[in-house]
Design a protein around this motif. Structure first.
Motif, PDB file in Angstrom:
ATOM      1  N   GLY A   5      50.900 -23.589   4.173  1.00 30.03           N
ATOM      2  CA  GLY A   5      50.637 -22.434   3.336  1.00 30.03           C
ATOM      3  C   GLY A   5      49.202 -22.296   2.868  1.00 30.03           C
ATOM      4  O   GLY A   5      48.865 -21.327   2.183  1.00 30.03           O
ATOM      5  N   GLN A 243      57.959 -14.600   2.092  1.00 25.97           N
ATOM      6  CA  GLN A 243      57.852 -16.046   2.247  1.00 25.97           C
ATOM      7  C   GLN A 243      56.937 -16.642   1.174  1.00 25.97           C
ATOM      8  O   GLN A 243      56.958 -17.849   0.945  1.00 25.97           O
ATOM      9  N   PHE A 244      56.129 -15.780   0.531  1.00 24.49           N
ATOM     10  CA  PHE A 244      55.305 -16.211  -0.592  1.00 24.49           C
ATOM     11  C   PHE A 244      56.144 -16.092  -1.861  1.00 24.49           C
ATOM     12  O   PHE A 244      56.582 -14.998  -2.219  1.00 24.49           O
ATOM     13  N   ARG A 245      56.363 -17.188  -2.548  1.00 23.56           N
ATOM     14  CA  ARG A 245      57.264 -17.203  -3.695  1.00 23.56           C
ATOM     15  C   ARG A 245      56.833 -16.228  -4.776  1.00 23.56           C
ATOM     16  O   ARG A 245      57.656 -15.569  -5.415  1.00 23.56           O
ATOM     17  N   ALA A 265      48.297 -12.103  -0.099  1.00 24.76           N
ATOM     18  CA  ALA A 265      49.261 -12.436   0.950  1.00 24.76           C
ATOM     19  C   ALA A 265      49.027 -11.587   2.200  1.00 24.76           C
ATOM     20  O   ALA A 265      49.128 -12.078   3.330  1.00 24.76           O
TER      21      ALA A 265
END
Length: 269
Positions: A5, A243-245, A265
């Protein structure tokens, strides 16, 4: 070595000349790994770069570079997704918080910080326009209970890629793909007036009303089913962004900060 990430050293080397100089001020961002240094400093820098437009400039730089080599695909898909707001996302003060955060626009008091109340709690709706590769061109936030069609013009007007050398920025897609939520006379007329091809299916109630008018019903709007399949690129983009919290669940009190996370993002994509 970059962890999962994290951006690579090569990416940071490309971004470094575009970043402003830092001055060392700080604020808390408590979950950040210690190897990045004081989380207060990191969060303050993130917030400052949102405020001065650095994140937006970085994304624009990537878009300009892609458009200069004809990588941007100008068949644009528009859609929205609803993201749940964490309980910590509520409670932003209208006149700025105790830590000197930004002021809320008094003209937006009916929809503070793009959070809407629903049976399941606070939600934010993310409206996107993506190119044919599924990469964001325009990002708009509204409360989760706002109808998609009401944000369409703002999303469309958000598409703007400057030319690499000279010339007016590119703002007009060749075609717009949208689902039935965008099926309205006003939207179709707007796109035709701007010379943009339209691929939006007609809603059942609209088709039924047209048939009831008999001889005056007019023609159904043109619709290419094969072309419409390409609309899935915006759905895939939402899946990648979530997918990015910090995108999938909104933790930020301020809409501008949450949008900055979406821009970051998008830049990574």
């Amino acid at each position: 070595m970059a962890g999962r990430g994290e951006s690579t050293d090569a990416v940071w080397e490309r971004m470094e000349p575009l970043l402003p100089q830092v001055d060392g001020r700080g604020r808390p961002w408590r979950d950040l790994p210690e190897r990045y240094g004081p989380w207060r400093t990191v969060y303050e820098r993130f917030a400052r770069w949102e405020a001065d437009g650095t994140w937006a400039k970085l994304l624009e730089h990537a878009q300009v570079r892609d458009d200069a080599v004809s990588r941007v695909e100008w068949t644009v898909a528009i859609d929205s997704t609803i993201n749940r707001g964490h309980q910590h996302a509520s409670g932003a003060r209208k006149n700025g918080d105790a830590d000197g955060d930004e002021l809320e626009d008094p003209g937006r008091s009916q929809t503070p910080q793009a959070l809407g109340r629903s049976r399941g709690g606070p939600t934010t709706k993310v409206h996107l326009a993506v190119d044919g590769r599924g990469l964001p061109l325009s990002i708009v936030l509204t409360p989760g209970n706002v109808n998609d069609a009401t944000a369409f013009v703002q999303v469309l007007d958000g598409i703007r890629i400057p030319r690499a050398v000279t010339g007016r920025p590119r703002t007009t897609p060749g075609r717009v793909l949208g689902d039935k939520a965008y099926s309205s006379r006003a939207i179709r007329y707007l796109l035709r007036r701007r010379g943009i091809a339209v691929t939006i299916p007609e809603r059942r109630d609209q088709a039924a009303n047209r048939r009831r008018r008999g001889a005056l019903r007019g023609r159904p709007p043109a619709f290419g089913r094969a072309v419409y399949r390409d609309r899935n690129v915006v759905e895939r983009c939402f899946a990648r962004l979530k997918q990015f919290r910090a995108v999938a669940t909104r933790f930020d009190k301020l809409a501008a900060r949450y949008r900055a996370g979406l821009v970051l993002a998008s830049l990574i994509l």
